[in-house]
Design a protein around this motif. Sequence first.
Motif, PDB file in Angstrom:
ATOM      1  N   ALA A 137     -44.955 -36.583   8.657  1.00 10.45           N
ATOM      2  CA  ALA A 137     -45.227 -38.030   8.632  1.00 10.45           C
ATOM      3  C   ALA A 137     -46.597 -38.362   8.089  1.00 10.45           C
ATOM      4  N   LEU A 138     -47.247 -37.436   7.391  1.00 12.85           N
ATOM      5  CA  LEU A 138     -48.612 -37.628   6.952  1.00 12.85           C
ATOM      6  C   LEU A 138     -48.805 -38.892   6.135  1.00 12.85           C
ATOM      7  N   HIS A 139     -47.853 -39.175   5.248  1.00 13.92           N
ATOM      8  CA  HIS A 139     -48.018 -40.322   4.361  1.00 13.92           C
ATOM      9  C   HIS A 139     -47.201 -41.532   4.827  1.00 13.92           C
ATOM     10  N   SER A 140     -46.894 -41.577   6.126  1.00 12.59           N
ATOM     11  CA  SER A 140     -46.207 -42.743   6.658  1.00 12.59           C
ATOM     12  C   SER A 140     -47.122 -43.965   6.553  1.00 12.59           C
ATOM     13  N   GLN A 141     -46.528 -45.124   6.536  1.00 14.57           N
ATOM     14  CA  GLN A 141     -47.283 -46.366   6.362  1.00 14.57           C
ATOM     15  C   GLN A 141     -48.206 -46.614   7.547  1.00 14.57           C
ATOM     16  N   ASN A 142     -49.419 -47.077   7.252  1.00 14.53           N
ATOM     17  CA  ASN A 142     -50.278 -47.472   8.360  1.00 14.53           C
ATOM     18  C   ASN A 142     -50.152 -48.975   8.597  1.00 14.53           C
ATOM     19  N   HIS A 143     -50.792 -49.441   9.646  1.00 17.36           N
ATOM     20  CA  HIS A 143     -50.662 -50.842  10.039  1.00 17.36           C
ATOM     21  C   HIS A 143     -52.030 -51.408  10.371  1.00 17.36           C
ATOM     22  N   LEU A 144     -53.009 -51.179   9.532  1.00 13.34           N
ATOM     23  CA  LEU A 144     -54.380 -51.577   9.827  1.00 13.34           C
ATOM     24  C   LEU A 144     -54.664 -53.010   9.390  1.00 13.34           C
ATOM     25  N   ARG A 145     -55.247 -53.757  10.319  1.00  9.89           N
ATOM     26  CA  ARG A 145     -55.638 -55.137  10.050  1.00  9.89           C
ATOM     27  C   ARG A 145     -57.024 -55.370  10.654  1.00  9.89           C
ATOM     28  N   ALA A 146     -57.762 -56.321  10.117  1.00 13.58           N
ATOM     29  CA  ALA A 146     -59.114 -56.599  10.576  1.00 13.58           C
ATOM     30  C   ALA A 146     -59.131 -57.721  11.607  1.00 13.58           C
ATOM     31  N   CYS A 147     -59.857 -57.485  12.701  1.00 11.10           N
ATOM     32  CA  CYS A 147     -60.020 -58.541  13.700  1.00 11.10           C
ATOM     33  C   CYS A 147     -60.647 -59.780  13.056  1.00 11.10           C
ATOM     34  N   GLY A 148     -61.617 -59.547  12.167  1.00  6.34           N
ATOM     35  CA  GLY A 148     -62.280 -60.660  11.507  1.00  6.34           C
ATOM     36  C   GLY A 148     -61.330 -61.516  10.694  1.00  6.34           C
ATOM     37  N   VAL A 150     -57.809 -61.758  11.431  1.00  8.42           N
ATOM     38  CA  VAL A 150     -56.828 -62.378  12.327  1.00  8.42           C
ATOM     39  C   VAL A 150     -57.482 -63.413  13.239  1.00  8.42           C
ATOM     40  N   ASN A 151     -58.765 -63.242  13.516  1.00 10.57           N
ATOM     41  CA  ASN A 151     -59.479 -64.207  14.341  1.00 10.57           C
ATOM     42  C   ASN A 151     -59.408 -65.596  13.692  1.00 10.57           C
ATOM     43  N   VAL A 165     -56.059 -67.774  17.680  1.00  9.96           N
ATOM     44  CA  VAL A 165     -56.663 -66.537  18.176  1.00  9.96           C
ATOM     45  C   VAL A 165     -58.178 -66.685  18.133  1.00  9.96           C
ATOM     46  N   THR A 166     -58.842 -66.332  19.241  1.00  6.90           N
ATOM     47  CA  THR A 166     -60.299 -66.487  19.279  1.00  6.90           C
ATOM     48  C   THR A 166     -61.034 -65.208  19.668  1.00  6.90           C
ATOM     49  N   ASP A 167     -60.307 -64.192  20.184  1.00  3.47           N
ATOM     50  CA  ASP A 167     -60.976 -62.935  20.522  1.00  3.47           C
ATOM     51  C   ASP A 167     -59.938 -61.854  20.809  1.00  3.47           C
ATOM     52  N   PHE A 168     -60.443 -60.617  20.905  1.00  2.00           N
ATOM     53  CA  PHE A 168     -59.622 -59.446  21.178  1.00  2.00           C
ATOM     54  C   PHE A 168     -60.339 -58.613  22.244  1.00  2.00           C
ATOM     55  N   ILE A 169     -59.602 -58.156  23.259  1.00  2.00           N
ATOM     56  CA  ILE A 169     -60.196 -57.385  24.347  1.00  2.00           C
ATOM     57  C   ILE A 169     -59.703 -55.942  24.261  1.00  2.00           C
ATOM     58  N   PHE A 170     -60.648 -54.995  24.148  1.00  2.00           N
ATOM     59  CA  PHE A 170     -60.322 -53.577  24.016  1.00  2.00           C
ATOM     60  C   PHE A 170     -60.781 -52.782  25.230  1.00  2.00           C
ATOM     61  N   ASP A 171     -60.053 -51.704  25.523  1.00  2.00           N
ATOM     62  CA  ASP A 171     -60.479 -50.701  26.494  1.00  2.00           C
ATOM     63  C   ASP A 171     -61.440 -49.768  25.762  1.00  2.00           C
ATOM     64  N   ASP A 172     -62.665 -49.581  26.277  1.00  2.00           N
ATOM     65  CA  ASP A 172     -63.653 -48.811  25.511  1.00  2.00           C
ATOM     66  C   ASP A 172     -63.545 -47.294  25.731  1.00  2.00           C
ATOM     67  N   ILE A 201     -46.786 -60.266  21.260  1.00  2.00           N
ATOM     68  CA  ILE A 201     -46.872 -60.534  19.824  1.00  2.00           C
ATOM     69  C   ILE A 201     -45.593 -60.073  19.142  1.00  2.00           C
ATOM     70  N   GLU A 202     -44.918 -60.999  18.528  1.00  2.00           N
ATOM     71  CA  GLU A 202     -43.675 -60.695  17.818  1.00  2.00           C
ATOM     72  C   GLU A 202     -43.937 -60.322  16.369  1.00  2.00           C
ATOM     73  N   HIS A 203     -44.888 -61.023  15.774  1.00  2.00           N
ATOM     74  CA  HIS A 203     -45.156 -60.793  14.353  1.00  2.00           C
ATOM     75  C   HIS A 203     -46.479 -61.450  13.973  1.00  2.00           C
ATOM     76  N   ILE A 204     -47.228 -60.777  13.110  1.00  2.00           N
ATOM     77  CA  ILE A 204     -48.442 -61.378  12.545  1.00  2.00           C
ATOM     78  C   ILE A 204     -48.147 -61.680  11.079  1.00  2.00           C
ATOM     79  N   ASP A 205     -48.113 -62.955  10.761  1.00  2.00           N
ATOM     80  CA  ASP A 205     -47.757 -63.406   9.415  1.00  2.00           C
ATOM     81  C   ASP A 205     -49.031 -63.612   8.605  1.00  2.00           C
TER      82      ASP A 205
END
Length: 245
Positions: A137-148, A150-151, A165-172, A201-205
């Motif tokens: 699966a090395l070349h499987s599609q990634n799903h990277l998006r920027a918080c900046g 989507v905010n 959307v106004t913020d994102f909360i992460f476990d550090d 979240i169902e979908h990010i358009d």
Amino acid sequence: MMISFKQLKHFSLHATDDDIGGCKDILFDDQDFIMRYLVADTNTWLPLSRKVVISPIAVTKVDTDEKKIHVSMSAQTLKDSPSIDEHKPVSREYEETLFKYFGYGYYWIGPGAWGDFAHPTELADADREAAMQEDNALHSQNHLRACGEVNGYDVATTEDEVGHVTDFIFDDTSWALRLLVIDTRNWLPGGKHLAVLPSAIEHIDWSSHKVKVNLSHDALMEKPEIDVDQLDDENYINQILQQAE
């Protein structure tokens, strides 16, 4: 402990031997809902402001008192890391090159958000070559998006649009995205900051700049209000997570 995207944008980044600027953005996985990279602000230490990304694999400490993120690499090592185009999405091929450079195991090989491991730092010493032989699966599609990016996206329920959307909360520790913060003030005078689980979240358009959730209008409005100034209170966060379910 929990930490927000807006907080992290005020944190400085420190290599083992030098200051390497600040946190400019966060790239998260919109499938596993986990932080994949910190984006460093290179204006003060790297010519031409080349975009540099740092995996949580390298994060050794998050100091909330000093507002510092410590990483297990030298400034020169980071400067020599593979460059990335500021205006293009991160490809799997780039990630492969980056992980080979740092000697990390691949997070996309294995059953979990961090491959075969529970925490990202464990990938620093992982046997990448052995894992590659077991998985194609090395070349499987990634799903990277920027918080900046989507905010600020509008939030669409199953019935209408309510807030943005106004913020994102992460476990550090695991760097999982635990909560999305929705601001309803642009829809409702005196509105609230509501905490929503990523599972809603169902979908990010990306074309319409909307986050679609699998909640009705009323169900969204019943989600708990969140105070980001209390993110270091474990009891408070556990209460919010339970109420958000």
